[in-house]
Design a protein around this motif. Structure first.
Motif, mmCIF file in Angstrom:
data_model
loop_
_atom_site.group_PDB
_atom_site.id
_atom_site.type_symbol
_atom_site.label_atom_id
_atom_site.label_comp_id
_atom_site.label_asym_id
_atom_site.label_seq_id
_atom_site.Cartn_x
_atom_site.Cartn_y
_atom_site.Cartn_z
ATOM 1 N N ARG A 171 0.855 -1.312 -0.096
ATOM 2 C CA ARG A 171 0.063 -0.006 -0.008
ATOM 3 C C ARG A 171 0.794 1.328 -0.057
ATOM 4 N NH1 ARG A 171 -1.673 2.528 5.054
ATOM 5 N NH2 ARG A 171 -0.237 1.965 6.848
ATOM 6 N N TYR A 172 2.113 1.076 -0.282
ATOM 7 C CA TYR A 172 3.105 2.142 -0.262
ATOM 8 C C TYR A 172 3.591 2.452 -1.914
ATOM 9 C CZ TYR A 172 3.428 1.151 4.718
ATOM 10 O OH TYR A 172 3.100 0.873 6.108
ATOM 11 N N ALA A 173 3.539 3.704 -2.027
ATOM 12 C CA ALA A 173 4.071 4.272 -3.218
ATOM 13 C C ALA A 173 5.388 5.305 -2.692
ATOM 14 C CB ALA A 173 3.115 5.266 -4.084
ATOM 15 N N TYR A 174 6.543 4.903 -3.492
ATOM 16 C CA TYR A 174 7.600 5.639 -2.926
ATOM 17 C C TYR A 174 8.261 6.457 -4.306
ATOM 18 C CZ TYR A 174 10.141 1.287 -3.830
ATOM 19 O OH TYR A 174 10.533 0.030 -4.249
ATOM 20 N N PHE A 175 8.758 7.711 -4.170
ATOM 21 C CA PHE A 175 9.193 8.464 -5.138
ATOM 22 C C PHE A 175 10.526 8.956 -4.566
ATOM 23 C CE2 PHE A 175 4.688 8.766 -4.484
ATOM 24 C CZ PHE A 175 4.271 8.435 -5.924
ATOM 25 N N THR A 176 11.422 9.059 -5.904
ATOM 26 C CA THR A 176 12.889 9.689 -5.539
ATOM 27 C C THR A 176 13.118 10.839 -6.477
ATOM 28 O OG1 THR A 176 13.984 7.935 -7.043
ATOM 29 C CG2 THR A 176 13.804 7.635 -4.588
ATOM 30 N N GLN A 177 13.841 11.804 -6.068
ATOM 31 C CA GLN A 177 14.172 12.734 -6.964
ATOM 32 C C GLN A 177 15.685 13.000 -6.361
ATOM 33 O OE1 GLN A 177 12.810 16.727 -9.093
ATOM 34 N NE2 GLN A 177 11.907 16.555 -6.945
ATOM 35 N N ALA A 178 16.519 13.019 -7.324
ATOM 36 C CA ALA A 178 18.047 12.975 -7.095
ATOM 37 C C ALA A 178 18.786 14.036 -8.232
ATOM 38 C CB ALA A 178 18.720 11.646 -7.466
ATOM 39 N N GLY A 179 19.495 14.866 -7.628
ATOM 40 C CA GLY A 179 20.327 15.752 -8.462
ATOM 41 C C GLY A 179 21.663 16.474 -7.694
ATOM 42 N N PHE A 180 22.327 17.324 -8.335
ATOM 43 C CA PHE A 180 23.484 17.692 -7.808
ATOM 44 C C PHE A 180 23.069 19.200 -6.850
ATOM 45 C CE2 PHE A 180 24.975 15.860 -11.790
ATOM 46 C CZ PHE A 180 26.022 15.073 -11.259
ATOM 47 N N THR A 181 23.647 19.200 -5.906
ATOM 48 C CA THR A 181 23.577 20.362 -4.728
ATOM 49 C C THR A 181 24.196 21.619 -5.597
ATOM 50 O OG1 THR A 181 25.706 19.959 -3.751
ATOM 51 C CG2 THR A 181 23.656 18.852 -2.955
ATOM 52 N N SER A 182 25.096 21.491 -6.612
ATOM 53 C CA SER A 182 25.429 22.545 -7.350
ATOM 54 C C SER A 182 24.800 23.362 -8.265
ATOM 55 C CB SER A 182 26.978 22.195 -7.915
ATOM 56 O OG SER A 182 26.551 20.966 -8.811
ATOM 57 N N GLY A 183 23.598 22.650 -8.521
ATOM 58 C CA GLY A 183 22.599 22.873 -9.569
ATOM 59 C C GLY A 183 22.658 22.335 -10.896
ATOM 60 N N LYS A 184 23.924 21.739 -11.036
ATOM 61 C CA LYS A 184 24.261 21.079 -12.408
ATOM 62 C C LYS A 184 23.081 20.246 -12.925
ATOM 63 C CE LYS A 184 27.473 17.880 -14.613
ATOM 64 N NZ LYS A 184 28.697 16.978 -14.253
ATOM 65 N N LYS A 185 22.671 20.169 -14.213
ATOM 66 C CA LYS A 185 21.690 19.219 -14.686
ATOM 67 C C LYS A 185 22.251 17.929 -14.774
ATOM 68 C CE LYS A 185 19.515 22.867 -17.636
ATOM 69 N NZ LYS A 185 19.234 23.336 -19.113
ATOM 70 N N VAL A 186 21.313 16.989 -14.641
ATOM 71 C CA VAL A 186 21.576 15.478 -14.742
ATOM 72 C C VAL A 186 21.462 15.049 -15.920
ATOM 73 C CG1 VAL A 186 20.970 13.240 -13.701
ATOM 74 C CG2 VAL A 186 20.908 15.239 -12.271
ATOM 75 N N THR A 187 22.335 14.451 -16.514
ATOM 76 C CA THR A 187 22.317 13.875 -17.951
ATOM 77 C C THR A 187 22.299 12.120 -17.611
ATOM 78 O OG1 THR A 187 24.703 13.720 -18.105
ATOM 79 C CG2 THR A 187 23.327 15.759 -18.973
ATOM 80 N N THR A 188 22.158 11.494 -18.700
ATOM 81 C CA THR A 188 22.203 10.023 -18.783
ATOM 82 C C THR A 188 23.431 9.399 -18.415
ATOM 83 O OG1 THR A 188 22.362 9.946 -20.877
ATOM 84 C CG2 THR A 188 20.032 10.005 -20.148
ATOM 85 N N GLY A 189 24.355 10.223 -18.403
ATOM 86 C CA GLY A 189 25.809 9.715 -18.199
ATOM 87 C C GLY A 189 26.237 9.815 -16.770
ATOM 88 N N GLU A 190 25.265 10.449 -15.965
ATOM 89 C CA GLU A 190 26.013 10.743 -14.611
ATOM 90 C C GLU A 190 25.759 9.626 -13.534
ATOM 91 O OE1 GLU A 190 27.226 13.452 -13.877
ATOM 92 O OE2 GLU A 190 26.792 14.788 -15.569
ATOM 93 N N LYS A 191 26.654 8.864 -13.621
ATOM 94 C CA LYS A 191 26.416 7.552 -12.921
ATOM 95 C C LYS A 191 26.346 7.592 -11.324
ATOM 96 C CE LYS A 191 29.266 4.708 -16.226
ATOM 97 N NZ LYS A 191 30.278 3.759 -16.401
#
Length: 294
Positions: free
Chosen positions: A237-257
């Motif tokens: 009964r739980y739905a969970y969501f994640t939002q991840a990024g850089f604290t520097s404000g840099k955009k996340v691309t598909t190559g950001e392992k």
């Protein structure tokens, strides 16, 4: 005087030659003594050999008698042990004998039964139970925990259309926590519903994500002018969501392992924490009847 025949000359006679009479031969006393000594030695050797043979025969007879006696003793002891160890058979077969049920015990409760319905999922829940401690270690990666939050106003904890989805499907609460490692921050939000079906509908309709939660040493991240990694999943009964990024404000691309790995770590940890709730409650339910009977 001649008788007209030839005269044979006579054998010359030695006046000194005398006729000797034969005499008896004298015994060889030395040879007789040697023969007697040899016979004595043979008798002595025969006596010694006979005595040795007799001694050996007597020893053999004694050893045989001892072995036979020991064997009889062992057989008697074994027989006594066997006889004494034999269990006594019950003489009164009319008495009732213990019986055992042939019905198999019920299977243990399924942890998913407890985390799939609010009616059974009664264990306490909050930021400290879902996200305990001050850090999260996954393999060789250590994520430091930042701010946490909990609210029953599900719409206020979501952005970009997710709030409406949560409220439409009956969200009752959203619990959030943020973790940071090497300039990569992740906010995970867990939305609670009454049933598994409602959580699945929210996942299917999901847009946007939870609001990133800054504070407690973690700078703001995933602001409106940048690109972050957003993911959605459910368990029970739980739905969970994640939002991840850089604290520097840099955009996340598909190559950001590093960003993808941090998102994976937080999603796996959240899944395990939710399932652990079900396992704990199932274990308590399995032992409850035995505890009540004491």
């Amino acid at each position: 005087m001649s008788f007209g025949g030839p005269q044979w000359p006579q054998q010359p006679h030695d006046p000194y030659q005398q006729h000797q009479q034969p005499t008896a031969q004298t015994p060889d006393w030395s040879a007789l003594a040697e023969a007697s000594a040899a016979r004595t030695r043979r008798k002595r050797l025969l006596l010694i050999g006979g005595a040795a043979l007799a001694t050996a025969l007597v020893g053999t007879l004694i050893a045989t008698a001892i072995v036979s006696a020991n064997k009889k003793g062992d057989d008697g002891a074994n027989l006594a042990d066997t006889t004494s160890a034999a269990p006594e058979l019950p003489t009164d077969t009319a008495k009732p004998q213990p019986s055992f049920s042939s019905v198999a015990p019920p299977p243990p409760p399924d942890p998913m039964d407890f985390i799939s319905s609010a009616a059974k999922d009664k264990a306490p829940i909050g930021p400290d139970t879902l996200f305990p401690g001050k850090k999260l270690t996954m393999g060789d990666r250590v994520h430091r925990k930042g701010a946490t939050a909990s609210t029953t106003d599900c719409g206020s904890a979501a952005e970009d259309g997710l709030g409406a989805v949560l409220e439409r499907n009956g969200c009752t609460r959203v619990i959030r926590a943020t973790y940071e490692r090497d300039g990569v921050a992740v906010t995970v939000g867990v939305a609670l519903f009454d049933t598994e079906a409602a959580a699945l509908k929210a996942k299917e309709q999901a847009v946007g994500s939870v609001v990133p939660l800054a504070g407690s040493g973690v700078k703001g991240f995933c602001q409106s002018q940048t690109v972050c990694l957003r993911r959605t999943n459910t368990l029970g009964r739980y739905a969970y969501f994640t939002q991840a990024g850089f604290t520097s404000g840099k955009k996340v691309t598909t190559g950001e392992k590093a960003v993808y790995k941090a998102s994976d770590d937080l999603a796996a940890f959240t899944f395990n924490q939710i399932y652990a709730r079900g396992r704990t409650q199932a274990s308590a339910a399995a032992t409850a009847p035995a505890a009540g009977g004491q």
